[in-house]
Design an enzyme around this catalytic site. Structure first.
Site, PDB file in Angstrom:
ATOM      1  N   ILE A   1      92.251  48.752  23.458  1.00 44.46           N
ATOM      2  CA  ILE A   1      93.357  49.687  23.254  1.00 44.46           C
ATOM      3  C   ILE A   1      94.669  49.093  23.744  1.00 44.46           C
ATOM      4  O   ILE A   1      95.701  49.206  23.083  1.00 44.46           O
ATOM      5  CB  ILE A   1      93.065  51.024  23.963  1.00 44.46           C
ATOM      6  CG1 ILE A   1      91.876  51.735  23.302  1.00 44.46           C
ATOM      7  CG2 ILE A   1      94.295  51.930  23.950  1.00 44.46           C
ATOM      8  CD1 ILE A   1      91.405  52.982  24.042  1.00 44.46           C
TER       9      ILE A   1
ATOM     10  N   TYR B   1      85.013  58.298  37.879  1.00 43.51           N
ATOM     11  CA  TYR B   1      85.895  57.975  36.750  1.00 43.51           C
ATOM     12  C   TYR B   1      86.598  59.223  36.236  1.00 43.51           C
ATOM     13  O   TYR B   1      87.821  59.242  36.037  1.00 43.51           O
ATOM     14  CB  TYR B   1      85.057  57.329  35.653  1.00 43.51           C
ATOM     15  CG  TYR B   1      85.805  57.026  34.373  1.00 43.51           C
ATOM     16  CD1 TYR B   1      86.652  55.925  34.283  1.00 43.51           C
ATOM     17  CD2 TYR B   1      85.639  57.826  33.241  1.00 43.51           C
ATOM     18  CE1 TYR B   1      87.317  55.629  33.108  1.00 43.51           C
ATOM     19  CE2 TYR B   1      86.293  57.539  32.062  1.00 43.51           C
ATOM     20  CZ  TYR B   1      87.136  56.440  31.990  1.00 43.51           C
ATOM     21  OH  TYR B   1      87.795  56.153  30.824  1.00 43.51           O
TER      22      TYR B   1
END
Length: 247
Positions: A21, A153
């Site tokens: 990305i 996370y």
């Protein structure tokens, strides 16, 4: 396809830009006229070469204030004042809570969340002087899903949303916007180890039944970092093919 040069004259820092990305974001910003400071743990030379003279690479640890000082120094020496910061670098080991140790927790928070704060402290003064700036924190749609082994996370990615929301309140009067983008699982090196059944399970939970490609995440980021998004701040924009569930 012709470039609108919507980012002409802007200088953008993109972390984690060596692949996936981050690489797609760096390439797209350059295509639209920005000068790009491409950052990764190792200098992303391939991306810099692909962009050409409007890019410079920096090797830096985004969890370290010294890393951000180095990024700022290279940016200023090469292009001048930074206008746009895309915090894309991430740390995402899978550990069930029984196996999650404090060092892993701290490293996850420092890379994913501390970097947001450190970049703001580094670049806000210049943005305020120029009365223009854009911060985009790459969060994750996992904050709204049932994903095991990723409590650390998910906590860090929820923190990005909260920090962007709070920062937006502090800097809006200076022409600076702060937003989070929440991608779905994306077809990158990090996800290629998944088997076909895992991929299908992801698609079946989405309205658009295919894996996201890095380029699918780029459009919303180009918008948020443009003049067109001057009245959009403190938002969490989900880009996941319709998987996220509001609840």
């Amino acid at each position: 396809m012709s470039s609108s040069l919507s980012h002409q004259g802007r200088v953008a820092v993109v972390t984690g830009s060596g692949r996936g990305i981050g690489a797609a974001i760096a390439l797209a910003l350059a295509y639209h006229g920005a000068k790009v400071v491409a950052v990764d743990l190792q200098s992303p030379n391939a991306i810099v070469a692909a962009i050409g003279r409007n890019a410079v690479g920096v090797a830096a640890d985004v969890s370290d204030p010294d890393g951000w000082a180095a990024i700022a120094r290279v940016a200023e020496e090469t292009f001048g004042q930074v206008d746009i910061v895309i915090n894309n670098a991430a740390y995402y080991p899978n550990h069930p809570i029984e196996e999650l140790d404090l060092d892993t927790w701290k490293r996850t928070m420092s890379v994913n969340l501390d970097a947001q704060f450190l970049s703001a402290k580094q670049f806000l003064p210049g943005m305020r002087r120029n009365k223009w700036g854009r911060f985009v924190g790459i969060s994750s749609n996992s904050v709204g899903l049932t994903v095991k082994g990723m409590s650390h996370y998910i906590a860090s990615k929820m923190g990005i949303i909260g920090f962007m929301r709070g920062l937006a309140n502090d800097v809006a009067s200076d022409g600076i916007t702060c937003n989070a983008v929440l991608p779905g699982l994306t077809n990158t090196v990090a996800t290629q180890a998944q088997g076909e059944e895992q991929r299908k399970a992801t698609w079946q939970g989405q309205a658009i039944q295919r894996f996201a490609e890095p380029e699918d995440i780029v459009g919303p980021i180009l918008f948020l970092t443009s003049d067109d998004a001057a009245f959009m701040t403190g938002q969490a924009l989900v880009v996941d093919g319709g998987q996220y569930r509001v609840g």
